[in-house]
Design a protein around this motif. Sequence first.
Motif, PDB file in Angstrom:
ATOM      1  N   ILE A 105      35.661  32.846 -59.797  1.00  0.00           N
ATOM      2  CA  ILE A 105      36.405  31.763 -60.444  1.00  0.00           C
ATOM      3  C   ILE A 105      36.234  31.840 -61.953  1.00  0.00           C
ATOM      4  N   LEU A 106      35.015  32.041 -62.416  1.00  0.00           N
ATOM      5  CA  LEU A 106      34.751  32.069 -63.854  1.00  0.00           C
ATOM      6  C   LEU A 106      35.434  33.240 -64.548  1.00  0.00           C
ATOM      7  N   PHE A 107      35.395  34.441 -63.950  1.00  0.00           N
ATOM      8  CA  PHE A 107      36.022  35.555 -64.653  1.00  0.00           C
ATOM      9  C   PHE A 107      37.541  35.441 -64.621  1.00  0.00           C
ATOM     10  N   GLY A 112      42.227  33.607 -68.440  1.00  0.00           N
ATOM     11  CA  GLY A 112      43.372  32.756 -68.720  1.00  0.00           C
ATOM     12  C   GLY A 112      44.215  32.406 -67.503  1.00  0.00           C
ATOM     13  N   ARG A 113      43.709  32.679 -66.326  1.00  0.00           N
ATOM     14  CA  ARG A 113      44.459  32.363 -65.100  1.00  0.00           C
ATOM     15  C   ARG A 113      43.890  31.123 -64.432  1.00  0.00           C
ATOM     16  N   ASP A 114      44.798  30.385 -63.794  1.00  0.00           N
ATOM     17  CA  ASP A 114      44.376  29.246 -62.985  1.00  0.00           C
ATOM     18  C   ASP A 114      43.861  29.742 -61.649  1.00  0.00           C
ATOM     19  N   ILE A 115      43.003  28.933 -61.048  1.00  0.00           N
ATOM     20  CA  ILE A 115      42.525  29.201 -59.696  1.00  0.00           C
ATOM     21  C   ILE A 115      43.238  28.227 -58.773  1.00  0.00           C
ATOM     22  N   VAL A 116      43.960  28.785 -57.816  1.00  0.00           N
ATOM     23  CA  VAL A 116      44.677  27.958 -56.850  1.00  0.00           C
ATOM     24  C   VAL A 116      44.001  28.119 -55.496  1.00  0.00           C
ATOM     25  N   PHE A 117      43.649  26.979 -54.915  1.00  0.00           N
ATOM     26  CA  PHE A 117      43.009  26.962 -53.608  1.00  0.00           C
ATOM     27  C   PHE A 117      43.956  26.255 -52.654  1.00  0.00           C
ATOM     28  N   PHE A 118      44.677  27.046 -51.878  1.00  0.00           N
ATOM     29  CA  PHE A 118      45.660  26.520 -50.926  1.00  0.00           C
ATOM     30  C   PHE A 118      46.541  25.453 -51.575  1.00  0.00           C
ATOM     31  N   SER A 119      47.235  25.848 -52.627  1.00  0.00           N
ATOM     32  CA  SER A 119      48.215  25.071 -53.398  1.00  0.00           C
ATOM     33  C   SER A 119      47.601  23.975 -54.272  1.00  0.00           C
ATOM     34  N   MET A 120      46.294  23.900 -54.347  1.00  0.00           N
ATOM     35  CA  MET A 120      45.630  22.940 -55.214  1.00  0.00           C
ATOM     36  C   MET A 120      44.977  23.710 -56.370  1.00  0.00           C
ATOM     37  N   THR A 121      45.351  23.387 -57.595  1.00  0.00           N
ATOM     38  CA  THR A 121      44.784  24.060 -58.757  1.00  0.00           C
ATOM     39  C   THR A 121      43.420  23.454 -59.071  1.00  0.00           C
ATOM     40  N   LEU A 122      42.417  24.309 -59.122  1.00  0.00           N
ATOM     41  CA  LEU A 122      41.061  23.848 -59.436  1.00  0.00           C
ATOM     42  C   LEU A 122      40.965  23.502 -60.917  1.00  0.00           C
ATOM     43  N   PRO A 123      40.045  22.627 -61.270  1.00  0.00           N
ATOM     44  CA  PRO A 123      39.847  22.314 -62.692  1.00  0.00           C
ATOM     45  C   PRO A 123      39.334  23.546 -63.447  1.00  0.00           C
ATOM     46  N   GLN A 124      39.603  23.558 -64.742  1.00  0.00           N
ATOM     47  CA  GLN A 124      39.095  24.634 -65.596  1.00  0.00           C
ATOM     48  C   GLN A 124      37.607  24.395 -65.825  1.00  0.00           C
ATOM     49  N   PHE A 125      36.792  25.375 -65.454  1.00  0.00           N
ATOM     50  CA  PHE A 125      35.359  25.282 -65.703  1.00  0.00           C
ATOM     51  C   PHE A 125      34.987  25.931 -67.021  1.00  0.00           C
ATOM     52  N   ILE A 126      35.764  26.953 -67.404  1.00  0.00           N
ATOM     53  CA  ILE A 126      35.565  27.580 -68.712  1.00  0.00           C
ATOM     54  C   ILE A 126      36.933  27.886 -69.308  1.00  0.00           C
ATOM     55  N   ALA A 127      36.972  27.930 -70.618  1.00  0.00           N
ATOM     56  CA  ALA A 127      38.221  28.229 -71.320  1.00  0.00           C
ATOM     57  C   ALA A 127      38.455  29.738 -71.333  1.00  0.00           C
ATOM     58  N   GLU A 128      39.688  30.102 -71.579  1.00  0.00           N
ATOM     59  CA  GLU A 128      40.005  31.524 -71.695  1.00  0.00           C
ATOM     60  C   GLU A 128      39.124  32.142 -72.776  1.00  0.00           C
ATOM     61  N   ASN A 129      38.487  33.260 -72.416  1.00  0.00           N
ATOM     62  CA  ASN A 129      37.590  33.928 -73.349  1.00  0.00           C
ATOM     63  C   ASN A 129      37.448  35.381 -72.892  1.00  0.00           C
ATOM     64  N   GLN A 130      38.189  36.261 -73.520  1.00  0.00           N
ATOM     65  CA  GLN A 130      38.186  37.669 -73.123  1.00  0.00           C
ATOM     66  C   GLN A 130      36.834  38.337 -73.383  1.00  0.00           C
ATOM     67  N   ASP A 131      36.048  37.797 -74.309  1.00  0.00           N
ATOM     68  CA  ASP A 131      34.742  38.396 -74.614  1.00  0.00           C
ATOM     69  C   ASP A 131      33.752  38.267 -73.457  1.00  0.00           C
ATOM     70  N   ILE A 132      33.842  37.179 -72.699  1.00  0.00           N
ATOM     71  CA  ILE A 132      32.906  37.013 -71.583  1.00  0.00           C
ATOM     72  C   ILE A 132      33.520  37.411 -70.252  1.00  0.00           C
ATOM     73  N   ARG A 133      34.834  37.587 -70.232  1.00  0.00           N
ATOM     74  CA  ARG A 133      35.500  37.927 -68.980  1.00  0.00           C
ATOM     75  C   ARG A 133      34.954  39.235 -68.399  1.00  0.00           C
ATOM     76  N   GLY A 134      34.826  40.264 -69.227  1.00  0.00           N
ATOM     77  CA  GLY A 134      34.352  41.574 -68.768  1.00  0.00           C
ATOM     78  C   GLY A 134      32.963  41.522 -68.145  1.00  0.00           C
ATOM     79  N   PRO A 135      31.982  40.964 -68.855  1.00  0.00           N
ATOM     80  CA  PRO A 135      30.640  40.887 -68.262  1.00  0.00           C
ATOM     81  C   PRO A 135      30.592  40.065 -66.970  1.00  0.00           C
ATOM     82  N   ILE A 136      31.364  38.968 -66.908  1.00  0.00           N
ATOM     83  CA  ILE A 136      31.375  38.177 -65.676  1.00  0.00           C
ATOM     84  C   ILE A 136      32.003  38.988 -64.546  1.00  0.00           C
TER      85      ILE A 136
END
Length: 179
Positions: A105-107, A112-136
Amino acid sequence: MTTRKAYHPLSVSLHWLIFILFVVALAAIEYRDDIPKGEPLRDILRTVHMHAGQLVFVFVVIRVLARWRFGAPEELQASQWQRLGATGVHLALYFVMFALPISGILFTQAGGRDIVFFSMTLPQFIAENQDIRGPIKEFHEFLGNAVYYLVGIHVAAALWHQFVLKDRILQRMRWHKDN
């Protein structure tokens, strides 16, 4: 102290359901790598992977609650190193069952993508951040690969107990009417 010989039927059901969901999630993502980018099946497999992973998280929470509520069977007679090994593998498996869905979910959200769980969009836990996306993502993939080893050790130990030590350990994780 419990005197039960097997896990509660809810715990047994969740054990096998989570196993099947892991198989589905891992098979979907492994097969996805063989599909060319732009093919609709590639997106479908990613969705299957993500939903299966999210379901693992939901059901492992329920499994922990079931374990707390119904307990576990009495411990088998085993040496100290076997008990420590079993505890270590079980703790690692639980860590992975929680950390894999969370890191996925975090990566995804860091990309910058939403997480959809059976048509329900989960809340954003972290903001879009390409610097941390790779390590996660690397951590998520490391855990995904670790699952193969942990499950392999878990299965090998269960089979060793069942067929070499003959302590009928597999009976603990089947459905019994007299649990």
